[in-house]
Design an enzyme around this catalytic site. Structure first.
Site, PDB file in Angstrom:
ATOM      1  CG  HIS A 175      90.404 -17.468-146.648  1.00 27.98           C
ATOM      2  ND1 HIS A 175      89.493 -18.326-146.088  1.00 27.98           N
ATOM      3  CD2 HIS A 175      89.693 -16.450-147.171  1.00 27.98           C
ATOM      4  CE1 HIS A 175      88.278 -17.841-146.272  1.00 27.98           C
ATOM      5  NE2 HIS A 175      88.366 -16.709-146.914  1.00 27.98           N
ATOM      6  CB  CYS A 176      89.667 -14.779-142.933  1.00 24.87           C
ATOM      7  SG  CYS A 176      89.060 -14.437-144.588  1.00 24.87           S
ATOM      8  CB  ILE A 177      90.335 -16.251-138.263  1.00 26.94           C
ATOM      9  CG1 ILE A 177      88.880 -16.081-138.713  1.00 26.94           C
ATOM     10  CG2 ILE A 177      90.441 -15.941-136.776  1.00 26.94           C
ATOM     11  CD1 ILE A 177      87.914 -17.040-138.062  1.00 26.94           C
ATOM     12  CG  ASP A 188      91.831 -11.227-142.527  1.00 27.97           C
ATOM     13  OD1 ASP A 188      92.748 -11.427-143.344  1.00 27.97           O
ATOM     14  OD2 ASP A 188      90.660 -11.587-142.723  1.00 27.97           O
TER      15      ASP A 188
END
Length: 437
Positions: A267-269, A272
């Site tokens: 969900h991030c890398i 973002d």
């Protein structure tokens, strides 16, 4: 009694909006620390499962739910926000189809909070986003409540740092970045999070805290891109990149090991860095390094498909069209069921587009869940690994190296193996017919 005193005395009620991989562990941690907790979600199925005492994520055990039952309520009724002293926003911040920030979940949640907000309440955003979101998006939406910011509503930002599948850290033990909008909000943030987690790290402002989180994930993105590119280079030189990294990692300073793979997930890398590149354009600043890293990581599934086609050509002269591809692991990382942004799904699509017949095994994912993308594959079921026999497929592609997979059994299928995770070599198994990719 003031809000700060209610927080200090643990007489405050904490509302957590979004009961996913971030919100649910936080809700449990807050309940364990002594607060009354109300967990909010739009998904009635989640609420029903929580009341039944059944967790749907690995980071929260069923026993956690039973232990905190007296302190926790779960609901889809957002009017109950009015009873909360602290409201924490833990909703997704995905990208649009044009790879621009999609803050619709944050904005909709903020409007809902504003409609039910009571005076003397702390509102905290935990969702990862671009620097400036708390000031420029959240605060104006909360001000629509008619309550005065900094006097009746207090605002803060504290980025989540969850790492699904990491058994060495949990919500309470991961140092927590906190920032309040002004001294009063800062004191409230320190009182609340200081009671929930072991270590808090205060930074000067919500904007700095937002930048801290996005910097952490960009750091990982660019370093993974570096080793992915090194892998492509060293492959052409006949050098095993995993051997290189293992050797370099023995240096006790100045080097941190990162490892290649079939692409980025979670969900991030994968997401973002694009939040910062989008924000930087507002200031006429180019982010060439970050964008190049994103390009390299995004193209890794195409490289894996190309290598698989080469392997099949050498083995049978058949190529991908009409071949049966067994994808091993579809979660985005080992030992979890999390499918968000999984590169395995991109592989499944690319193999299918090339005319291959794709099946998969995954001990953590019995069937493909609903996803924002790849709706075509929703509900597709995993094969029973114990039922696999010689001739069941033409090639095996290891996308996720779960510990529960029997890799020795995969080698008995008698077909080429394309290993994107170095799973076979790490277990000391025979490398005949195994291609690292």
């Amino acid at each position: 009694m003031t809000l700060l005193k209610r927080l200090t005395d643990k007489e405050a009620t904490v509302g957590v909006i979004g009961l996913g991989y971030v919100g649910l562990p936080l809700a449990i941690a807050a309940a364990k620390s002594g607060y009354q907790v109300i967990g909010f979600d739009v998904d009635v199925t989640k609420v029903e499962r929580l009341y039944a005492g059944t967790s749907y994520i690995e980071a929260v055990a069923d026993t956690d739910l039973s232990l905190t039952r007296p302190s926790c309520a779960w609901t889809t009724d957002f009017a109950q926000i009015a009873t909360c002293d602290v409201v924490v926003i833990c909703v997704p911040t995905p990208l649009t189809q044009h790879r621009e920030p999609d803050l619709s979940f944050v904005e909709d949640t903020a409007r809902t909070i504003a409609a039910h907000l009571s005076a003397d309440t702390l509102v905290v955003l935990e969702s990862t986003t671009w620097p400036g979101t708390t000031d420029e998006v959240l605060k104006p939406l909360l001000a629509a409540s008619g309550l005065a910011l900094g006097q009746e509503i207090f605002v803060g930002y504290s980025p989540e740092r969850e790492d699904p599948g990491n058994t060495s850290f949990r919500t309470q033990t991961i140092p927590k970045i906190i920032a309040g909008d002004g001294p009063q909000a800062q004191a409230m943030m320190e009182a609340f999070y200081g009671a929930v987690v072991e270590t808090i790290v205060a930074v000067p402002s919500p904007t700095v805290a937002e930048a801290v989180k996005i910097t952490e994930n960009i750091f990982r993105s660019v370093n993974i891109a570096l080793v992915n590119e090194l892998k492509l280079i060293y492959d052409e030189m006949g050098i095993d990149v995993w051997d290189v990294i293992d050797g370099a990692a023995t240096k006790p300073f100045g080097f941190m090991p990162f490892y290649p793979g079939p692409g980025l997930g979670g969900h991030c890398i994968p997401i973002d860095p694009f939040y910062l590149t989008w924000r930087a354009r507002k200031f006429d600043v180019r982010t060439r390094f970050i964008e190049l890293a994103g390009e390299i990581n995004t193209n890794m599934p195409d490289h894996i498909v190309h290598r698989t086609r080469e392997v099949l050509d050498r083995a049978s002269g058949k190529g991908l069209n009409g071949s049966r591809v067994l994808l091993v692991g579809v979660a985005y990382k080992k030992n979890v069921s999390d499918m968000r942004e999984s590169p395995a799904m991109r592989l499944m699509q690319l193999f299918s587009d090339a005319g291959a017949k794709v099946s998969f095994i995954d001990p953590h994912v019995p069937r493909i869940p609903p996803m924002r993308e790849y709706g075509l594959y929703e509900g597709r079921q995993a094969l029973d690994p114990d039922a696999l026999e010689v001739g069941a497929c033409d090639v095996v592609v290891i996308a996720t190296d779960h510990d529960a997979i029997d890799y020795a059994a995969l080698l008995t299928l008698g077909v080429p193996v394309v290993d994107t995770r170095n799973a076979i070599a790490k277990r000391g198994l025979p490398m005949k017919d195994v291609t690292k990719a």
